[in-house]
Design a protein around this motif. Structure first.
Motif: not given
Length: 235
Positions: A8-14, A30-32, A47-56, A184-191
């Protein structure tokens, strides 16, 4: 129970296309679960270890670099891994056919233009503020600056249904609703993943999935994604 938790994976992001990733993970057993949060909130949760993966997608104003400067501020050196997901375009989402003839950020100062903004901490909000500053536009003079939509898709939906003339979001959000887009811009979305979780079976499947042609094709099919770098480890 333990076995089930391991996949089971917890992912946060936009990421507007997160459903594609979730589907591919599910096929591999995998149940995400995805929590829709902006970049700053996602890094906080990790940072609080509440999820496995953060998207930014947080662009550093000084260097123009995506994410790594922000990640360095949040986490001690060596404590996290940063993996590329995609490069996406971000810019102004406008109604189809551009009825208000919006050409640039400067047009947001016009009295006949209303925007829908994103919440503080969102990458899109930071991008808007930076471009307003460069254009010499006072945010107080922008109609709708105080009105918030939490997410790329909810913001674009406001433009689609006439609640606003424009918003800052990804090209994908514009594509989803058949809206026009000014890049306006190209950005990288990372995990971002904690280094100690790299051996987690679910994380390993996630990293394999990013490199798969089938996943990349489907994500690019939504419009607005360049996935050639998907799965590349940056840190």
């Amino acid at each position: 129970e333990e076995e089930q938790y391991r996949t089971r994976l917890l992912i946060a992001g936009c990421d507007p296309g997160i459903s594609v990733l979730l589907r591919h993970l599910q096929r591999e057993g995998v149940e995400a679960v995805a929590a829709y949060r902006n970049s700053s909130q996602s890094l906080d949760l990790l940072k609080q270890s509440l999820i496995h993966v953060a998207g930014t997608h947080l662009r550093d104003e000084a260097t123009g670099e995506s994410n790594l400067p922000a990640v360095r501020k949040y986490f001690p050196k060596g404590s996290v891994a940063v993996v590329s997901y995609a490069i996406w375009e971000e810019g102004i989402v406008i109604a189809r056919g551009n009825p208000k003839n919006i050409k640039s950020i400067a047009d947001m100062a016009r009295k006949d233009v209303t925007i829908i903004n994103r919440e503080p901490g969102a990458g899109s909000r930071m991008l808007l503020d930076s471009h307003l500053f460069q254009a010499g536009v006072n945010p107080k003079s922008v109609r709708g600056y105080q009105h918030i939509a939490t997410g790329h898709l909810p913001a674009a939906w406001q433009v689609k249904n006439g609640g606003a003339d424009c918003c800052m979001a990804t090209k994908t959000a514009a594509c989803v609703f058949g809206l026009d887009f000014i890049a306006l811009t190209s950005e990288r979305y990372d995990l971002v993943v904690r280094t100690k979780n790299l051996s987690h079976p679910g994380i390993q499947v996630l990293l394999e999935t990013l490199g798969r042609t089938s996943f990349r094709r489907e994500l690019e099919g939504l419009g607005g994604y360049d996935t050639r770098i998907a799965g590349n480890r940056l840190v």
